[in-house]
Design an enzyme around this catalytic site. Structure first.
Site, short mmCIF file in Angstrom:
data_model
loop_
_atom_site.label_atom_id
_atom_site.label_comp_id
_atom_site.label_asym_id
_atom_site.label_seq_id
_atom_site.Cartn_x
_atom_site.Cartn_y
_atom_site.Cartn_z
N ARG A 6 -93.95 56.03 -55.64
CA ARG A 6 -93.30 56.94 -56.62
C ARG A 6 -92.83 56.01 -57.71
NH1 ARG A 6 -89.92 60.11 -52.16
NH2 ARG A 6 -91.34 58.87 -50.52
N GLU A 33 -87.52 50.88 -40.01
CA GLU A 33 -87.09 51.51 -39.06
C GLU A 33 -87.78 51.00 -37.62
OE1 GLU A 33 -86.64 55.65 -39.47
OE2 GLU A 33 -85.21 55.88 -37.60
P1 AMP Z 1 -84.94 52.24 -48.37
O1 AMP Z 1 -85.66 51.19 -48.26
O2 AMP Z 1 -84.09 52.68 -47.17
O3 AMP Z 1 -83.96 52.03 -49.46
O4 AMP Z 1 -85.91 53.44 -48.67
C1 AMP Z 1 -86.47 53.68 -50.11
C2 AMP Z 1 -87.62 54.14 -50.00
O5 AMP Z 1 -88.16 55.12 -49.24
C3 AMP Z 1 -88.02 54.85 -51.40
O6 AMP Z 1 -89.26 54.06 -51.90
C4 AMP Z 1 -88.07 56.27 -51.22
O7 AMP Z 1 -89.11 56.79 -51.87
C5 AMP Z 1 -88.12 56.24 -49.79
N1 AMP Z 1 -87.24 57.41 -49.24
C6 AMP Z 1 -86.19 57.17 -48.38
N2 AMP Z 1 -85.15 57.95 -47.90
C7 AMP Z 1 -85.95 59.20 -48.75
C8 AMP Z 1 -85.44 60.63 -48.93
N3 AMP Z 1 -84.34 61.09 -48.25
N4 AMP Z 1 -86.03 61.50 -49.76
C9 AMP Z 1 -87.28 60.81 -50.48
N5 AMP Z 1 -87.70 59.56 -50.31
C10 AMP Z 1 -87.09 58.59 -49.46
#
Ligand code: AMP
Length: 179
Positions: free
Chosen positions: A64, A101
Site C-alpha cells: 500500500r 506475529e
Molecule cells: P506494523 O509492522 O505492525 O507497524 O504494521 C504495519 C503494516 O501492516 C502496514 O504496512 C499496514 O499496511 C499493515 N496493517 C497493520 N495493521 C493494520 C490495520 N489495522 N489496518 C490496515 N492495515 C494494517
C-alpha cells in the site's frame, strides 16, 4: 498538521472489524483512493512536506506504500524506490529480516537504487506496532544514506509503533486511530 484533512480522513476512513482476521480493526485506505478529492489532498500534503524538506527519493513499502509513495514521487519528479517482499527484485539487493506475529518476513531493496547522498522519505499507509517501519529503516540504513524519515497516512497510536520509531527517526502521519 493539516487539521481539516485530518478531520476529513477520520470521518471518511472505513474501519472493518475482524478483517483479515479476528481482532483486527482494518483501516481501509480505498476510502481515500476511491475519492478524487481525498486522494489528491493526501498526495498533495505528503508532497508538500517532501518538497519542503528536500528529500531526493521517495521509498514505498509493499504494497500500500506503493500507491501513495509513487504518486508523491511522480508529482515532485523524484525517483520512486519500491521496498519489496523477498524474491521480487531481480538485481543486487540489500535485505532485512523482521519478526511477524507468527514467524519472520524479509524486505529488500535494489542496492543501485539509493546512494549515500540520498535523503529518503519512506511512505506507507499505516503504522501499527512499527515492526515493518523499523525493518525499512534498518534496510535503507545499510546503504548509508544522509537522512531517513517516515510519512504514514494512519498512526494506530496506542500500538506505540510511532512512539518507538520517533526515538530514532522523524515520523509524521495525517491521522491517528486506535488499533
Ligand atoms: P506494523 O509492522 O505492525 O507497524 O504494521 C504495519 C503494516 O501492516 C502496514 O504496512 C499496514 O499496511 C499493515 N496493517 C497493520 N495493521 C493494520 C490495520 N489495522 N489496518 C490496515 N492495515 C494494517
Amino acid at each position: 498538521m493539516n487539521k481539516k484533512l485530518k478531520d476529513n480522513l477520520e470521518k471518511k476512513i472505513r474501519v472493518i472489524p475482524n478483517f483479515p482476521k479476528k481482532g483486527i480493526q482494518f483501516q481501509d485506505i480505498t476510502s481515500i483512493t476511491d475519492s478524487k478529492q481525498l486522494f489528491t489532498e493526501v498526495v498533495n500534503e505528503i508532497s508538500k512536506y517532501c518538497k519542503k524538506n528536500k528529500f531526493t527519493k521517495v521509498a514505498g513499502i509493499e504494497a500500500r506504500g506503493f500507491i501513495f509513495g509513487s504518486a508523491v514521487a511522480y508529482k515532485l519528479g523524484l525517483p520512486f524506490i519500491p521496498i519489496r517482499k523477498k524474491g521480487k527484485l531481480p538485481g543486487k539487493v540489500v535485505k532485512q529480516k523482521y519478526k511477524l506475529e507468527y514467524g519472520m518476513d524479509e524486505i529488500q531493496v535494489h542496492k543501485h537504487s539509493i546512494t549515500s547522498k540520498d535523503k529518503v522519505l519512506i511512505v506507507d499507509d499505516l503504522i501499527a506496532t512499527g515492526g515493518t517501519a523499523k525493518a525499512a529503516a534498518k534496510l535503507i540504513s545499510k546503504i548509508g544514506v544522509k537522512k531517513i524519515e517516515f510519512f504514514m497516512i494512519i498512526d494506530l497510536w496506542n500500538l506505540e509503533g510511532s512512539k518507538k520509531i520517533s526515538k530514532s527517526y522523524q515520523i509524521r502521519s495525517l491521522m491517528k486511530a486506535e488499533g
